[in-house]
Design an enzyme around this catalytic site. Structure first.
Site, mmCIF file in Angstrom:
data_model
loop_
_atom_site.group_PDB
_atom_site.id
_atom_site.type_symbol
_atom_site.label_atom_id
_atom_site.label_comp_id
_atom_site.label_asym_id
_atom_site.label_seq_id
_atom_site.Cartn_x
_atom_site.Cartn_y
_atom_site.Cartn_z
ATOM 1 N N HIS A 108 2.439 -61.357 14.956
ATOM 2 C CA HIS A 108 1.938 -62.718 15.146
ATOM 3 C C HIS A 108 3.003 -63.601 15.781
ATOM 4 C CE1 HIS A 108 4.202 -62.965 11.385
ATOM 5 N NE2 HIS A 108 4.276 -64.283 11.558
ATOM 6 N N ASP A 110 4.087 -67.508 15.107
ATOM 7 C CA ASP A 110 3.812 -68.467 14.036
ATOM 8 C C ASP A 110 2.870 -69.583 14.485
ATOM 9 O OD1 ASP A 110 5.319 -67.221 12.067
ATOM 10 O OD2 ASP A 110 7.160 -68.192 12.753
ATOM 11 N N HIS A 263 6.420 -61.624 16.018
ATOM 12 C CA HIS A 263 7.226 -60.905 15.036
ATOM 13 C C HIS A 263 6.345 -60.285 13.970
ATOM 14 C CE1 HIS A 263 6.976 -65.091 13.766
ATOM 15 N NE2 HIS A 263 7.048 -64.663 12.529
ATOM 16 N N ARG A 278 12.051 -70.986 5.460
ATOM 17 C CA ARG A 278 11.714 -71.143 6.889
ATOM 18 C C ARG A 278 11.456 -72.594 7.243
ATOM 19 N NH1 ARG A 278 6.176 -68.944 9.321
ATOM 20 N NH2 ARG A 278 5.649 -71.100 9.756
HETATM 21 C C1 OGA Z 1 7.957 -65.898 9.080
HETATM 22 C C2 OGA Z 1 7.720 -64.436 9.046
HETATM 23 C C3 OGA Z 1 8.819 -62.342 8.609
HETATM 24 C C4 OGA Z 1 9.705 -61.741 7.579
HETATM 25 O O1 OGA Z 1 8.852 -66.370 8.365
HETATM 26 O O2 OGA Z 1 7.298 -66.586 9.873
HETATM 27 O O3 OGA Z 1 6.773 -63.972 9.599
HETATM 28 O O4 OGA Z 1 10.200 -60.626 7.836
HETATM 29 N N1 OGA Z 1 8.661 -63.721 8.409
HETATM 30 O O5 OGA Z 1 9.899 -62.347 6.525
HETATM 31 MN MN MN Z 2 5.892 -65.537 10.931
#
Ligand code: OGA
Ligand code: MN
Length: 289
Positions: A108, A110, A263, A278
């Protein structure tokens, strides 16, 4: 203006760079800020090692890049710092999860499901398991450039719909705990459309902007053709040759560009704690030049 002495070491031929010798708890001069911004544009994913940031310092650094976005899952925001989304497998004393336990275990970008999606996200590893729980990234410039000329022509002017609810309908998830949304949260989540190929507003390069997490459909094509073409694109963006694997170290702060990457979180042994913060920096409405 003074030149920055900051060095970004490339971590792979596909993308990613590591930045050492910077302490982000300290105020940044504008030359260093510019060097960081340029490193993000050049490397797409940048890793700052050994950052002992408080939530307030994480927020302050992130804000240098733009306004911060607040996630719809309000139960996972820090109480005094709603710009911080918690990803965690820890529990409150009453058993409620402290944060998203299984966020993003699918490809995805974000919040591609809002009209003005984030330019980037900054994820701070506060506690990580001894192994696994890596994050995979995909270079969406490369995914676009590697398409055939004929496919690129088919994508000209094409729009796709994005929806957060899709990731809650089990379409993209398989085999792990499903989270829930309240009716109020659902009401905030209207479907949006974005160009399938977007022009990065800073680099001017074209990137594919569809993702298996949130892209539900291509618009203005016969249904079968739309489904077939979206399938082809989602296959394209899942190819290992466009990927970079980030192996976390404690106190890494990773900043990725959501406009030209996707990611994917990977599993880990949940007897260990994985606890992260985050922030999400607002971006522009995607456009195709
Ligand atoms: C995010 C996500 C991935 C992870 O924080 O947006 O997708 O590995 N994290 O934690
Ligand atoms: Mn993410």
């Amino acid at each position: 203006m003074r030149e920055s002495t900051m060095i970004a070491n490339a971590l792979s031929p596909v993308m990613g760079a590591e930045i050492l010798d910077l302490d982000l708890t300290k105020a940044l001069d504008s030359a260093t800020f510019e060097a960081i911004h340029q490193a993000l544009l050049d490397h797409l994913v940048i890793v700052f090692r050994n950052q002992r940031l408080s939530a307030a310092q994480h927020v302050a650094f992130s804000r240098r890049f733009g306004d911060l976005m607040v996630h719809v899952k309000t139960e996972y925001l820090l109480p005094n710092q709603p710009e911080v989304l918690v990803l965690s497998n820890k529990k409150h004393s009453d058993g409620r999860p402290v944060g998203f336990e299984d966020a993003g275990r699918y490809w995805h970008s974000d919040m591609s499901y809002v009209e003005e999606p984030p330019l980037g996200s900054l994820l701070h590893a506060i506690e990580i398991p001894p192994e696994k729980g890596d994050t995979l990234y995909c270079n969406m410039y490369m995914a676009y450039e590697a398409l055939s000329a004929a496919t690129k022509r088919r994508l000209e002017g094409l729009q796709a719909s994005h929806s957060y609810l899709a990731s809650f309908e089990g379409k993209t998830k398989s085999g792990y705990a499903r989270d829930t949304l309240t009716e109020e949260q659902k009401a905030q989540l209207q479907e949006v459309t974005h160009p399938v190929v977007r022009t990065h507003p800073k680099t001017g390069r074209c990137a594919l902007y569809v993702n298996p997490g949130f892209t539900v459909r291509l618009e203005d094509l016969p249904k079968d053709e739309a489904a077939e073409l979206l399938g082809e694109l989602l296959n394209q963006v899942s190819k290992p040759e466009f990927q970079f694997r980030h192996v976390w170290q404690p106190h890494d702060l990773v900043f990725w560009d959501n406009r030209c990457t996707m990611h994917h979180a990977t599993p880990y042994d949940t007897q260990f704690t994985r606890h992260m913060h985050r922030t999400t920096v607002k971006g522009d409405r995607p456009f195709a030049a």
